[in-house]
Design an enzyme around this catalytic site. Sequence first.
Site: not given
Length: 315
Positions: A43, A152-153, A159-160
């Site tokens: 693939k 934090r990363r 996203g939230d």
Amino acid sequence: TNDKGRSIAYQKAIEALKRCTHPIRSYEEIKALPYVKQSLADKIWEIIRTNGLVKLSAFQSRDDVSTLALFAGVWGAGTETTKQWFAQGFRTLEDLRTRARLTRTQQIGLKYYQDFNTRIPRDEVTRIETIVKQTADEVAPGLMIETCGSYRRLKPSCGDIDMLMTFKDGKRHIHESILAPLIEKLRDIGFLIHDLINHSETSSTSHVSEQLTYFGVCRLSEPGSLHRRIDLIFVPANEWACSLLYFTGSDMFNRSMRRLARRLNMSLSQHGLYHGVVRKGVEKINTGQALNTPTEESVFLYLNLSYRPPEDRDH
DNA sequence: TGGCCAATACTG
DNA sequence: CAGTAT
DNA sequence: GCCA
């Protein structure tokens, strides 16, 4: 569509590809990657050659697949619900709004469909964090608050919003009365718009946890601000490090860390790290003993890992 | 061929 | 209890 | 779908 194992396998292969730094020139190089064998290599090679995948585009354009993907964007609706909606003949969000039977949280999820599926820029998360911290200082001084998740990363967008809190001194006990006034105040100032879930996790099994969790919807007062998903979580001080680890993620990183813990006859969760765990297959015979984990570093140490800062925890 | 992270609370 | 969420 |  409904194959957990397969989707994990694909995820692992994707991570392996991301980690691969050198350019890929041949089919053999792909196949040499971990988690990539015949089927996936074929693939990937097709994608490289043709800049696409015939099977994938055919799949994505299927009526059911695209509709289920659309419905999956409604907070509070999972695989079963979206399948039911499709079976009932619904195809658009408008169908859902006018004809579907929705739970209260799904109504909110649908109402803010666009907002919830729009990434939140870092600086907006920072401003939201400031509001929560200021409000917390007023109603419950002495709290340590850390925004976790992709924020934090150090990701450019999230996203939230996941905010973890505990008492700085580590002595006071977390109590229901801490969460309620903060939520109330945040609601009063027009910051919190809706509640989704309000739960208090109390000791029901082996570990005594007094975690309090709130999921809701917030919005900055500036005109044009979108509605955002926010989670506020209080944890007891002794669970701080493991919770921080858990809520910082990434998801994949958590999984590999827990797999490692399991291999060492330990068990890692958001509540703590246990050693001397006895398992029979997946089932636990002995829950083991909790280790003292004052910091994230200590958890890495127990697992014989060198420390990885949040920004290096994407997988 | 079984497992793929773990543990738990809410809603209806 | 099944489903969804963290 | 991949791995032990």
